[in-house]
Motif scaffolding. Structure first.
Motif, PDB file in Angstrom:
ATOM      1  N   LYS A   1      37.373  24.308  12.597  1.00 11.52           N
ATOM      2  CA  LYS A   1      36.850  25.316  13.546  1.00 11.52           C
ATOM      3  C   LYS A   1      35.372  25.637  13.259  1.00 11.52           C
ATOM      4  O   LYS A   1      34.998  25.918  12.124  1.00 11.52           O
ATOM      5  CB  LYS A   1      37.684  26.595  13.423  1.00 11.52           C
ATOM      6  CG  LYS A   1      37.622  27.486  14.629  1.00 11.52           C
ATOM      7  CD  LYS A   1      38.759  28.501  14.554  1.00 11.52           C
ATOM      8  CE  LYS A   1      38.911  29.371  15.755  1.00 11.52           C
ATOM      9  NZ  LYS A   1      37.797  29.906  16.396  1.00 11.52           N
ATOM     10  N   GLY A   2      34.545  25.531  14.309  1.00 15.81           N
ATOM     11  CA  GLY A   2      33.127  25.870  14.189  1.00 15.81           C
ATOM     12  C   GLY A   2      32.294  24.835  13.439  1.00 15.81           C
ATOM     13  O   GLY A   2      31.098  25.033  13.239  1.00 15.81           O
ATOM     14  N   ARG A   3      32.901  23.738  13.017  1.00 13.35           N
ATOM     15  CA  ARG A   3      32.188  22.724  12.217  1.00 13.35           C
ATOM     16  C   ARG A   3      31.613  21.611  13.096  1.00 13.35           C
ATOM     17  O   ARG A   3      32.200  21.243  14.111  1.00 13.35           O
ATOM     18  CB  ARG A   3      33.167  22.054  11.232  1.00 13.35           C
ATOM     19  CG  ARG A   3      33.712  22.980  10.195  1.00 13.35           C
ATOM     20  CD  ARG A   3      32.754  23.032   9.040  1.00 13.35           C
ATOM     21  NE  ARG A   3      33.379  23.671   7.893  1.00 13.35           N
ATOM     22  CZ  ARG A   3      32.843  23.675   6.691  1.00 13.35           C
ATOM     23  NH1 ARG A   3      31.701  23.064   6.474  1.00 13.35           N
ATOM     24  NH2 ARG A   3      33.447  24.275   5.702  1.00 13.35           N
TER      25      ARG A   3
ATOM     26  N   ARG B   1      40.698  21.613  18.323  1.00 18.80           N
ATOM     27  CA  ARG B   1      40.931  22.532  17.202  1.00 18.80           C
ATOM     28  C   ARG B   1      39.670  23.307  16.835  1.00 18.80           C
ATOM     29  O   ARG B   1      39.554  23.823  15.734  1.00 18.80           O
ATOM     30  CB  ARG B   1      41.499  21.772  16.016  1.00 18.80           C
ATOM     31  CG  ARG B   1      42.994  21.474  16.221  1.00 18.80           C
ATOM     32  CD  ARG B   1      43.451  20.292  15.417  1.00 18.80           C
ATOM     33  NE  ARG B   1      44.853  19.978  15.711  1.00 18.80           N
ATOM     34  CZ  ARG B   1      45.253  19.257  16.761  1.00 18.80           C
ATOM     35  NH1 ARG B   1      44.367  18.795  17.635  1.00 18.80           N
ATOM     36  NH2 ARG B   1      46.546  19.001  16.958  1.00 18.80           N
ATOM     37  N   GLY B   2      38.697  23.334  17.735  1.00 19.15           N
ATOM     38  CA  GLY B   2      37.563  24.237  17.564  1.00 19.15           C
ATOM     39  C   GLY B   2      36.312  23.650  16.933  1.00 19.15           C
ATOM     40  O   GLY B   2      35.364  24.400  16.642  1.00 19.15           O
ATOM     41  N   ALA B   3      36.282  22.334  16.701  1.00 24.56           N
ATOM     42  CA  ALA B   3      35.040  21.734  16.166  1.00 24.56           C
ATOM     43  C   ALA B   3      33.912  22.001  17.157  1.00 24.56           C
ATOM     44  O   ALA B   3      34.128  21.955  18.373  1.00 24.56           O
ATOM     45  CB  ALA B   3      35.231  20.233  15.964  1.00 24.56           C
ATOM     46  N   SER B   4      32.698  22.262  16.654  1.00 26.43           N
ATOM     47  CA  SER B   4      31.603  22.586  17.588  1.00 26.43           C
ATOM     48  C   SER B   4      31.073  21.319  18.249  1.00 26.43           C
ATOM     49  O   SER B   4      30.700  21.337  19.418  1.00 26.43           O
ATOM     50  CB  SER B   4      30.496  23.345  16.863  1.00 26.43           C
ATOM     51  OG  SER B   4      29.963  22.557  15.825  1.00 26.43           O
TER      52      SER B   4
ATOM     53  N   ASP C   1      40.594  22.573   8.218  1.00 29.70           N
ATOM     54  CA  ASP C   1      40.127  23.536   9.215  1.00 29.70           C
ATOM     55  C   ASP C   1      38.755  23.121   9.730  1.00 29.70           C
ATOM     56  O   ASP C   1      37.751  23.250   9.028  1.00 29.70           O
ATOM     57  CB  ASP C   1      40.076  24.930   8.571  1.00 29.70           C
ATOM     58  CG  ASP C   1      39.687  25.987   9.594  1.00 29.70           C
ATOM     59  OD1 ASP C   1      39.618  25.654  10.812  1.00 29.70           O
ATOM     60  OD2 ASP C   1      39.447  27.135   9.187  1.00 29.70           O
TER      61      ASP C   1
END
Ligand code: R5P
Length: 310
Positions: free
Chosen positions: A208-210, A235-238, A206
């Motif tokens: 996301k936000g990383r 997939r949401g990586a920052s 996961d």
């Protein structure tokens, strides 16, 4: 002790010489009109511990041939011991038979270096660790990880980082770096349909936000890297950064990377950066000169090299 430079990476050889506080050995490595290579070592090397710094990077075959001929010249000049210092070992990706009636070129290159007269080999972040076993002479495979880790620790807040392997084959390498900075690991499951093309299929983990850090040994066309970065951002990586040891960067790789959503690609000077690399907006080069210089010094003094990586 003598330090001889081929033409592949003069800047790195000079930086290593500066670290060791010795001059580069005077030598001529030039071409005849028909492009045959001619080498002349212009100092006495009889009985000396000689180190030849030469990456077998583009133009790979010319640089490999230079390395072999320099080794031959040193051997015939009675150097006591010759170490081939090959920061980037070209042909490493041809380390197995991908099909019937194909070569194992990495083994052939290992044979060539050995038969030319090298007594030892020093290289860095080999594509596959077992290539060490292709040599029947002592071979030190150095790791750029200490240099990479120091840079990561200086630049990032570690708590939100995720280390990512851009393909299943690179998991061991990425996991080792993740362990050093105490970060979790994700994997991009890449399928390559045709040589030179890569296709991202899935992200395991996961993100996301990383803030993601892609870790690999080689960036060549940049396809693997850019596709992996896109998959992570989808997939949401920052944001996505990459730490890759060898900047092969063939063809339009630099343009592909500068046009990509990758925040930054960090490579080392195992391959001499071109002007395009030096001015690229999102590519930065770390030097491994100190690390290689220290490994050379320890080899010369018969001290432990592995303890450099503890
Ligand atoms: C492959 O197994 C290597 O570790 C690299 O991922 C690969 O060589 C990168 O190539 P490219 O930049 O052309 O996708």
């Amino acid at each position: 002790m003598k330090l001889v430079a081929g033409n592949s990476n003069r800047a790195l050889a000079e930086a290593i010489a500066a670290y060791l506080a010795i001059p580069l050995t005077k030598a001529v490595v030039r071409r005849f009109a028909d492009m045959e290579i001619f080498v002349e070592i212009q100092e006495n090397v009889r009985g000396q511990d000689a180190f030849v710094v030469q990456s077998t990077s583009f133009p790979t075959n010319d640089h490999l041939m230079e390395l072999l001929i320099i080794i031959d010249a040193l051997r015939r000049a009675s150097a006591k011991r010759i170490t081939a210092v090959v920061p980037y070992f070209g042909y490493a990706r041809q380390d197995r038979k991908p099909g019937p009636r194909t070569p194992i070129s990495a083994k052939l290159v290992a044979n060539l270096i050995t038969h030319a007269g090298a007594d030892r080999v020093m290289t860095m972040d080999l594509h596959a660790g077992q290539i060490q076993g292709f040599f029947d002479i002592p071979t030190d495979n150095l790791y750029s990880a200490p240099v990479m880790v120091r840079d990561i620790k200086e630049r990032f807040e570690l708590s939100n980082l995720m280390v990512v392997s851009p393909d299943v084959g690179g998991v061991v390498r990425a996991r080792a770096l993740a362990k050093r900075i105490d970060a979790p690991l994700a994997i991009v499951d890449k399928r390559r349909e045709r040589p030179g093309e890569s296709e991202v299929m899935n992200v395991i983990g996961d993100v996301k936000g990383r803030r993601c850090i892609l870790v690999d040994d080689i960036v060549d066309s940049g396809g693997t890297l850019v596709n992996a970065a896109d998959a992570l951002l989808a997939r949401g990586a920052s944001e996505v950064h990459a730490y890759i040891t060898h900047g092969v960067l063939s063809g339009g790789a630099v343009a592909r990377i500068t046009a990509s959503k990758l925040k930054e690609l960090v490579i080392t000077d195992s391959i001499q950066p071109t002007e395009a690399v030096r001015v690229a907006r999102n590519i930065r080069v770390l030097s491994v000169a100190t690390l290689m210089g220290e490994a050379i010094a320890r080899t010369a003094h018969e001290e432990s090299v592995s303890s450099l990586f503890d």
